[in-house]
Design a protein around this motif. Structure first.
Motif, PDB file in Angstrom:
ATOM      1  N   LEU A  99       0.902  -1.208  -0.055  1.00  0.00           N
ATOM      2  CA  LEU A  99      -0.049  -0.019   0.101  1.00  0.00           C
ATOM      3  C   LEU A  99       0.799   1.146   0.064  1.00  0.00           C
ATOM      4  CD1 LEU A  99      -2.659  -0.723   2.432  1.00  0.00           C
ATOM      5  CD2 LEU A  99      -2.979  -0.915  -0.093  1.00  0.00           C
ATOM      6  N   ASN A 100       1.831   1.337   0.912  1.00  0.00           N
ATOM      7  CA  ASN A 100       2.812   2.580   0.753  1.00  0.00           C
ATOM      8  C   ASN A 100       3.921   2.469  -0.106  1.00  0.00           C
ATOM      9  OD1 ASN A 100       4.835   0.877   1.824  1.00  0.00           O
ATOM     10  ND2 ASN A 100       4.502   1.682   3.799  1.00  0.00           N
ATOM     11  N   ARG A 101       3.913   1.375  -1.302  1.00  0.00           N
ATOM     12  CA  ARG A 101       4.786   1.257  -2.393  1.00  0.00           C
ATOM     13  C   ARG A 101       6.201   1.038  -1.647  1.00  0.00           C
ATOM     14  NH1 ARG A 101       2.480   1.940  -6.848  1.00  0.00           N
ATOM     15  NH2 ARG A 101       4.583   2.499  -7.688  1.00  0.00           N
ATOM     16  N   HIS A 102       6.368   0.614  -0.424  1.00  0.00           N
ATOM     17  CA  HIS A 102       7.712   0.186  -0.056  1.00  0.00           C
ATOM     18  C   HIS A 102       8.512  -0.937  -1.023  1.00  0.00           C
ATOM     19  CE1 HIS A 102      11.500  -0.791   2.365  1.00  0.00           C
ATOM     20  NE2 HIS A 102      10.894  -1.880   2.698  1.00  0.00           N
ATOM     21  N   PHE A 103       7.785  -1.789  -1.446  1.00  0.00           N
ATOM     22  CA  PHE A 103       8.351  -2.635  -2.255  1.00  0.00           C
ATOM     23  C   PHE A 103       8.748  -2.358  -3.666  1.00  0.00           C
ATOM     24  CE2 PHE A 103       5.929  -6.494   0.031  1.00  0.00           C
ATOM     25  CZ  PHE A 103       6.963  -6.194   1.244  1.00  0.00           C
ATOM     26  N   GLN A 104       7.593  -1.530  -4.079  1.00  0.00           N
ATOM     27  CA  GLN A 104       7.946  -1.015  -5.719  1.00  0.00           C
ATOM     28  C   GLN A 104       9.056  -0.089  -5.514  1.00  0.00           C
ATOM     29  OE1 GLN A 104       5.094  -1.267  -3.747  1.00  0.00           O
ATOM     30  NE2 GLN A 104       3.145  -1.346  -5.242  1.00  0.00           N
ATOM     31  N   ARG A 105       9.077   0.974  -4.483  1.00  0.00           N
ATOM     32  CA  ARG A 105      10.166   1.961  -4.449  1.00  0.00           C
ATOM     33  C   ARG A 105      11.480   1.324  -4.118  1.00  0.00           C
ATOM     34  NH1 ARG A 105       7.474   4.254  -1.030  1.00  0.00           N
ATOM     35  NH2 ARG A 105       8.757   3.798   0.833  1.00  0.00           N
ATOM     36  N   ASP A 106      11.625   0.731  -3.135  1.00  0.00           N
ATOM     37  CA  ASP A 106      12.967   0.254  -2.471  1.00  0.00           C
ATOM     38  C   ASP A 106      13.560  -0.964  -2.929  1.00  0.00           C
ATOM     39  OD1 ASP A 106      12.904   2.905  -1.038  1.00  0.00           O
ATOM     40  OD2 ASP A 106      11.568   2.186   0.458  1.00  0.00           O
ATOM     41  N   LEU A 107      12.584  -1.931  -3.070  1.00  0.00           N
ATOM     42  CA  LEU A 107      13.123  -3.142  -3.081  1.00  0.00           C
ATOM     43  C   LEU A 107      13.037  -3.888  -4.596  1.00  0.00           C
ATOM     44  CD1 LEU A 107      11.784  -4.813   0.337  1.00  0.00           C
ATOM     45  CD2 LEU A 107      14.061  -3.773  -0.351  1.00  0.00           C
ATOM     46  N   THR A 108      12.537  -3.039  -5.538  1.00  0.00           N
ATOM     47  CA  THR A 108      12.363  -3.503  -6.943  1.00  0.00           C
ATOM     48  C   THR A 108      13.712  -3.638  -7.409  1.00  0.00           C
ATOM     49  OG1 THR A 108      10.181  -2.569  -6.994  1.00  0.00           O
ATOM     50  CG2 THR A 108      11.575  -3.066  -9.199  1.00  0.00           C
ATOM     51  N   ILE A 109      13.979  -4.975  -7.949  1.00  0.00           N
ATOM     52  CA  ILE A 109      15.357  -5.285  -8.454  1.00  0.00           C
ATOM     53  C   ILE A 109      15.137  -5.277 -10.061  1.00  0.00           C
ATOM     54  CG2 ILE A 109      16.975  -7.193  -8.918  1.00  0.00           C
ATOM     55  CD1 ILE A 109      15.851  -8.370  -6.443  1.00  0.00           C
ATOM     56  N   ARG A 110      16.224  -4.055 -10.630  1.00  0.00           N
ATOM     57  CA  ARG A 110      15.935  -3.694 -12.063  1.00  0.00           C
ATOM     58  C   ARG A 110      17.025  -4.564 -12.847  1.00  0.00           C
ATOM     59  NH1 ARG A 110      14.941   0.449  -8.471  1.00  0.00           N
ATOM     60  NH2 ARG A 110      13.110   1.512  -9.110  1.00  0.00           N
ATOM     61  N   ALA A 111      16.829  -4.748 -14.010  1.00  0.00           N
ATOM     62  CA  ALA A 111      17.587  -5.579 -14.951  1.00  0.00           C
ATOM     63  C   ALA A 111      18.905  -5.277 -15.037  1.00  0.00           C
ATOM     64  CB  ALA A 111      16.897  -5.605 -16.362  1.00  0.00           C
ATOM     65  N   ARG A 112      19.328  -3.972 -14.953  1.00  0.00           N
ATOM     66  CA  ARG A 112      20.609  -3.432 -15.044  1.00  0.00           C
ATOM     67  C   ARG A 112      21.346  -3.854 -13.695  1.00  0.00           C
ATOM     68  NH1 ARG A 112      21.046   1.176 -11.805  1.00  0.00           N
ATOM     69  NH2 ARG A 112      19.094   2.082 -11.354  1.00  0.00           N
ATOM     70  N   GLU A 113      20.709  -3.855 -12.606  1.00  0.00           N
ATOM     71  CA  GLU A 113      21.395  -4.133 -11.440  1.00  0.00           C
ATOM     72  C   GLU A 113      21.890  -5.537 -11.414  1.00  0.00           C
ATOM     73  OE1 GLU A 113      19.331  -1.608  -7.910  1.00  0.00           O
ATOM     74  OE2 GLU A 113      18.085  -2.897  -8.714  1.00  0.00           O
ATOM     75  N   LEU A 114      21.243  -6.595 -12.364  1.00  0.00           N
ATOM     76  CA  LEU A 114      21.508  -7.964 -12.303  1.00  0.00           C
ATOM     77  C   LEU A 114      22.775  -8.263 -13.239  1.00  0.00           C
ATOM     78  CD1 LEU A 114      18.097  -9.761 -12.155  1.00  0.00           C
ATOM     79  CD2 LEU A 114      19.928  -9.215 -10.404  1.00  0.00           C
ATOM     80  N   SER A 115      23.392  -7.136 -13.946  1.00  0.00           N
ATOM     81  CA  SER A 115      24.481  -7.301 -14.958  1.00  0.00           C
ATOM     82  C   SER A 115      25.764  -7.765 -13.993  1.00  0.00           C
ATOM     83  CB  SER A 115      24.565  -6.030 -15.553  1.00  0.00           C
ATOM     84  OG  SER A 115      25.222  -4.940 -14.819  1.00  0.00           O
ATOM     85  N   ARG A 116      26.633  -8.571 -14.767  1.00  0.00           N
ATOM     86  CA  ARG A 116      27.655  -8.816 -14.286  1.00  0.00           C
ATOM     87  C   ARG A 116      28.705  -7.782 -13.816  1.00  0.00           C
ATOM     88  NH1 ARG A 116      31.667 -12.914 -17.624  1.00  0.00           N
ATOM     89  NH2 ARG A 116      29.525 -14.187 -17.127  1.00  0.00           N
ATOM     90  N   ALA A 117      28.655  -6.562 -14.448  1.00  0.00           N
ATOM     91  CA  ALA A 117      29.485  -5.499 -14.041  1.00  0.00           C
ATOM     92  C   ALA A 117      28.961  -4.724 -12.626  1.00  0.00           C
ATOM     93  CB  ALA A 117      29.494  -4.366 -15.162  1.00  0.00           C
ATOM     94  N   HIS A 118      27.444  -4.650 -12.737  1.00  0.00           N
ATOM     95  CA  HIS A 118      26.916  -3.988 -11.626  1.00  0.00           C
ATOM     96  C   HIS A 118      27.049  -5.044 -10.270  1.00  0.00           C
ATOM     97  CE1 HIS A 118      23.818  -1.088 -10.039  1.00  0.00           C
ATOM     98  NE2 HIS A 118      23.849  -2.064  -9.207  1.00  0.00           N
ATOM     99  N   LEU A 119      26.844  -6.168 -10.486  1.00  0.00           N
ATOM    100  CA  LEU A 119      27.085  -7.106  -9.411  1.00  0.00           C
ATOM    101  C   LEU A 119      28.453  -7.279  -8.852  1.00  0.00           C
ATOM    102  CD1 LEU A 119      24.947 -10.165 -10.412  1.00  0.00           C
ATOM    103  CD2 LEU A 119      24.483  -8.548  -8.493  1.00  0.00           C
ATOM    104  N   THR A 120      29.466  -7.452  -9.672  1.00  0.00           N
ATOM    105  CA  THR A 120      30.933  -7.523  -9.331  1.00  0.00           C
ATOM    106  C   THR A 120      31.065  -5.924  -8.746  1.00  0.00           C
ATOM    107  OG1 THR A 120      31.242  -8.551 -11.378  1.00  0.00           O
ATOM    108  CG2 THR A 120      33.246  -7.471 -10.192  1.00  0.00           C
ATOM    109  N   ALA A 121      30.922  -4.954  -9.028  1.00  0.00           N
ATOM    110  CA  ALA A 121      31.103  -3.596  -8.448  1.00  0.00           C
ATOM    111  C   ALA A 121      30.417  -3.545  -6.956  1.00  0.00           C
ATOM    112  CB  ALA A 121      30.486  -2.484  -9.470  1.00  0.00           C
TER     113      ALA A 121
END
Length: 230
Positions: A99-121
């Motif tokens: 209801l307060n959009r905590h999941f959508q705002r703070d915990l949504t995992i975006r595709a770019r965050e799962l890239s190897r470069a992003h995870l390694t960094a």
């Protein structure tokens, strides 16, 4: 010059965090006492002294069990009581966070965050004890998002579902759940593995809180306001 502060944790998150912390500690301690009654785990529908377990434990010492002296009935009372706290607390937290959009705002995992470069960094930053993005200090990093998603949407629901499956009264109401899990002993083993995963998360979480600055982190979970490290 004072360091800037960020309003990081809403009231619902803070309340659930502390209620959940108490429930998890009591559930782990009482669960170990219950496991002391038969410290072996099996797969399938049946398991007893003469069956071959997939793992056997020594008895857990009293300083990690609830109660400290052997009392299976009391341990079950503690375990079942705080299982209700855990289950309904999780349900309330999920509803409010949607209801307060905590999941959508703070915990949504975006595709770019799962890239190897992003995870390694992100891993390298953690190893260097840098736990936030200086440009967006209030945001959760991808390792936090992945670990919270695993606990919130996999381990906690799994430990609750297997607990329901093992309860005689609830098993009578939902017999299909025990069949889905492969039998009572399989449910018991999965329950233990999920609880072990939650315990590991708690240990890692506490270590990272200390490394990130325990006073600042605990204060933010009490007041909501987090002071941005210099």
């Amino acid at each position: 010059m004072n360091a800037p502060t960020v309003y990081r944790h809403r009231l619902a998150t803070r309340l659930w965090h502390w209620v959940n912390a108490v429930a998890i500690v009591i559930l782990i301690g009482s669960g170990l006492m219950i496991l002391n009654a038969h410290p072996r785990l099996y797969w399938g529908r049946y398991g007893a002294n003469f069956d071959a377990p997939w793992i056997t434990f020594d008895r857990f010492p009293g300083w990690v069990t609830i109660p400290q002296t052997y009392n299976l009935a009391l341990a079950r009372n503690w375990h079942l009581s705080f299982a209700l706290v855990l289950g309904f607390g999780l349900l309330a937290y999920m509803i409010v966070s949607l209801l307060n959009r905590h999941f959508q705002r703070d915990l949504t995992i975006r595709a770019r965050e799962l890239s190897r470069a992003h995870l390694t960094a992100d891993v390298k930053a953690h190893l260097a004890f840098r736990f936030h993005d200086p440009e967006r200090p209030g945001d959760y990093n991808v390792l936090q998002k992945l670990s919270y998603a695993l606990v919130l949407f996999a381990l906690l629901p799994l430990v609750i579902a297997t607990g329901i499956a093992m309860s005689p009264g609830l098993n009578a109401a939902f017999p299909w759940l025990l069949d889905l899990l492969g039998g009572r002993q399989s449910a018991r083993s999965i329950h233990f593995l999920a609880a072990s995963g939650i315990t590991l998360f708690v240990i890692v979480h506490l270590v990272l809180v200390i490394l990130a600055g325990a006073v600042n982190e605990v204060r933010s979970m009490l007041t909501g306001w987090w002071r941005v490290p210099r």
